[in-house]
Design a protein around this motif. Structure first.
Motif, PDB file in Angstrom:
ATOM      1  N   LEU A  97       0.840  -1.198   0.000  1.00 33.27           N
ATOM      2  CA  LEU A  97       0.000   0.000   0.000  1.00 33.27           C
ATOM      3  C   LEU A  97       0.879   1.253   0.000  1.00 33.27           C
ATOM      4  O   LEU A  97       0.594   2.226  -0.694  1.00 33.27           O
ATOM      5  N   MET A 102      -1.677   1.518  -4.291  1.00 36.36           N
ATOM      6  CA  MET A 102      -2.825   2.431  -4.159  1.00 36.36           C
ATOM      7  C   MET A 102      -3.444   2.815  -5.501  1.00 36.36           C
ATOM      8  O   MET A 102      -4.669   2.783  -5.646  1.00 36.36           O
ATOM      9  N   PRO A 103      -2.636   3.197  -6.530  1.00 33.41           N
ATOM     10  CA  PRO A 103      -3.259   3.572  -7.805  1.00 33.41           C
ATOM     11  C   PRO A 103      -4.108   2.449  -8.406  1.00 33.41           C
ATOM     12  O   PRO A 103      -5.165   2.705  -8.981  1.00 33.41           O
ATOM     13  N   ALA A 106      -7.410   2.128  -6.591  1.00 37.14           N
ATOM     14  CA  ALA A 106      -8.323   3.227  -6.902  1.00 37.14           C
ATOM     15  C   ALA A 106      -9.221   2.896  -8.092  1.00 37.14           C
ATOM     16  O   ALA A 106     -10.208   3.569  -8.336  1.00 37.14           O
ATOM     17  N   LEU A 114     -10.413  -1.273   2.995  1.00 39.83           N
ATOM     18  CA  LEU A 114      -9.140  -1.978   3.152  1.00 39.83           C
ATOM     19  C   LEU A 114      -8.912  -2.509   4.557  1.00 39.83           C
ATOM     20  O   LEU A 114      -9.155  -1.826   5.545  1.00 39.83           O
TER      21      LEU A 114
END
Lengths: 286, 286
Positions: A97, A102-103, A106, A114
Motif C-alpha cells: 500500500l 494504491m493507484p 483506486a 481496506l
C-alpha cells in the motif's frame, strides 16, 4: 434464504461502529436496527455484534457482512443493478500500500474497504471469507480462490550512518546484531529474523522496537532508532544519498507477492485485477 | 507478589506472537514457556493467551504484560538497573505519527512499542492500563495520568480537481456531499462527518471508502477516489500546486491534541515528554 435487510443493518453497524450511524445511513430508527440485528442473532443462534463500547463485530458477524458484500458485488454485475455502490473488502499488506498498490486499488468498481495486514497473514482474511481479494506472500490458493503472481518486492537491511558506526563498527554479525535494536512492523513480522538467518546462518535474539506503519518504520530507520528491512523503492533515494546505509548490498531479501481473489466474484473485480497486474509489472521485480 | 519470570514469558509470547520465539528470546525451552504461562493462568484464574493460530493475548494477558512494562520502566530508573532495555508501550494516532511525532518518539528511553489508533480512541488504551502514554484528542485526564496540551492539528477537506469537477460542480452542499464518495480512516473516524455538520448544519449520510493509513488516505485523495480530511502539513504542498483543492478554505477543522501519561512512570519518561512538547510546539498550531 437469509434476511438481507437485516444483513444490511448488520453491515452498516460494523462499518460505522455505531447503531445510530447505521440507522441514519439506512433511514430507519436505531430501535429498528437493534430489532433487525436481534432477530438475525436469534435466527443464527450466535452473537453477531459485541455491543461494547466500542461496538464491534464478532467473527461470525464479520463473516455475514462479508457475505453481503459478495452478494452486492454480484448484483452490481447484473443488467439492472441495485442502487448504491458495492463495497469491496480487500486485505493488503502495508508495504504494498505504501509503495505501489494504491493507484491500482483506486480502479476498484465500488467503495474500497481496506484491511491492512502483514503479507504473510493477509491470506487468513481470505481464508476466513472476510475479504474478496488479498495481496499475500503465500502462493497456495485458498479453496474457491485463484492466485496470480504479481512479482517480488525487494527489501534491504538498512540503518542510519550513526547507527552503523555505533552498533556495527565490528561488522554485521550474529553477535553485533544480537546487541543492536531492530525495527519490527508487528509481532507477525519475520523479515528481520529471516534476513539475519540468511546472512549469518544463525538465529540470534533481536532486541526490537515495534512500529506498525511503513512510513514511520522508514522514518525510524533514518532517525537511528534501529535497523530494519525497508522496501527498496521506499528508501532507495536515502541509500543513494548516504542518509541510510545498506547493511549488506549483496543480501537483498525478495518477497514474492500474489493477488488472490474469490472465484465467485472474479468477473465483477476483473478491471481491478487487470490494474493490479499492470501496477505490479511496473513496480515489482519479475 | 506476582511471578515475574512467568510475566516475562507472557510478555515475550505476546510481543513475538510465538511460544518458540519467546523461548529463544529467554533462552529456555518452549515447554518451559508453556509451563510458566499455564501456571500463571491457573494462579490468575484466567486465560492469558489465546493459543490460536494466531497466538494472541487476551485482554487480561495484555494488562499483565503492560504491568510488567511499567515495572521494568521503574527498574530502569534505579541506580542499579536490570539488564536489557525497558519497553515503552504507547498509543499514538496515525496522523500524528505520519506528520510530526516520530522524531520525538525516537528519543524514548527504551524500546518503542507503538499502538496506532484514532486520536479520539487512543485514550481507551491508557484507561485500560495497556500503554504508559498516549497522544489523544481528549483532555480529560485518565485516573492516575497527567494531561499536557500539545497544540492543535489542522485538517483541510480536500479532493482532486477532477473529483471536484465531477461531484461538486454545483458547490459543496449537504446534497452534493451525500452523493460524493468520502474517505474514512476507519469506523471510528468522525472527522468527515464533523466537518460536514460544521459546514452545512446538516448530517447527510456519506458514502465512504475505508483506508486505515494516512499516506494511503492522502494518495487516494490525490487519485480522486474520494474527498477527505487531510492534515494540512501532509497535503499543503499539493494544495499550493493545484494537485488538490481545498473544498472550503474558510472551514479548516482544528483537532486539539494532548499527551497523557501515567503518573507512576512520568519521571522515567520525562525526556520523552520534553521531546514531545518541543516537537509539538514546532509542528502544531498553539
Amino acid at each position: 434464504m437469509l434476511d438481507y435487510p437485516a444483513l444490511a443493518a448488520l453491515a452498516e453497524v460494523i462499518r460505522r461502529s455505531s447503531f445510530d450511524g447505521a440507522a441514519a445511513a439506512l433511514h430507519v430508527t436505531p430501535s429498528a436496527i437493534s430489532q433487525r440485528i436481534r432477530t438475525l442473532e436469534e435466527r443464527m443462534g450466535a452473537v453477531l455484534i459485541d455491543r461494547g463500547p466500542p461496538v464491534r463485530a464478532t467473527a461470525q458477524g464479520l463473516r455475514l457482512a462479508a457475505h453481503l458484500d459478495q452478494v452486492r458485488l454480484l448484483e452490481a454485475g447484473l443488467s439492472d443493478p441495485a442502487p448504491g455502490l458495492p463495497v469491496l473488502r480487500m486485505a493488503v499488506n502495508a508495504d504494498s500500500l505504501a509503495v505501489w498498490a494504491m493507484p491500482a486499488l483506486a480502479s476498484a468498481p465500488g467503495l474500497v474497504d481496506l484491511v491492512i495486514d502483514d503479507q504473510d497473514h493477509a491470506l487468513d482474511w481470505l481464508r476466513a471469507g472476510l475479504v474478496v481479494a488479498a495481496i499475500t506472500s503465500d502462493s497456495r490458493p485458498v479453496p474457491g480462490c485463484d492466485s496470480l503472481r504479481l512479482g517480488a518486492m525487494r527489501y534491504r537491511a538498512t540503518a542510519s550512518p550513526d547507527f552503523v558506526a555505533r552498533y556495527f563498527f565490528d561488522g554485521v554479525t550474529a553477535e553485533t546484531l544480537a546487541g543492536a535494536p531492530s525495527l519490527c512492523f508487528n509481532g507477525k513480522d519475520a523479515l528481520q529474523a529471516r534476513w539475519v538467518h540468511a546472512l549469518t546462518g544463525q538465529r540470534p535474539i533481536l532486541p526490537m522496537h515495534r512500529l506498525p506503519d511503513p512510513h514511520a518504520f522508514a522514518d525510524a530507520t533514518r532517525l537511528g532508532l534501529g535497523w530494519g528491512m525497508n522496501p527498496e523503492t521506499l528508501i532507495g533515494g536515502d541509500v543513494a544519498q548516504g542518509r541510510l546505509i545498506d547493511l549488506a548490498p549483496d543480501h537483498a531479501l525478495d518477497v514474492p507477492l500474489f493477488w488472490q481473489f474469490s472465484r465467485i466474484t472474479a468477473q465483477a473485480i476483473a478491471p481491478l485485477t487487470q490494474a493490479m497486474k499492470k501496477a505490479a509489472t511496473a513496480n515489482l521485480l519479475p
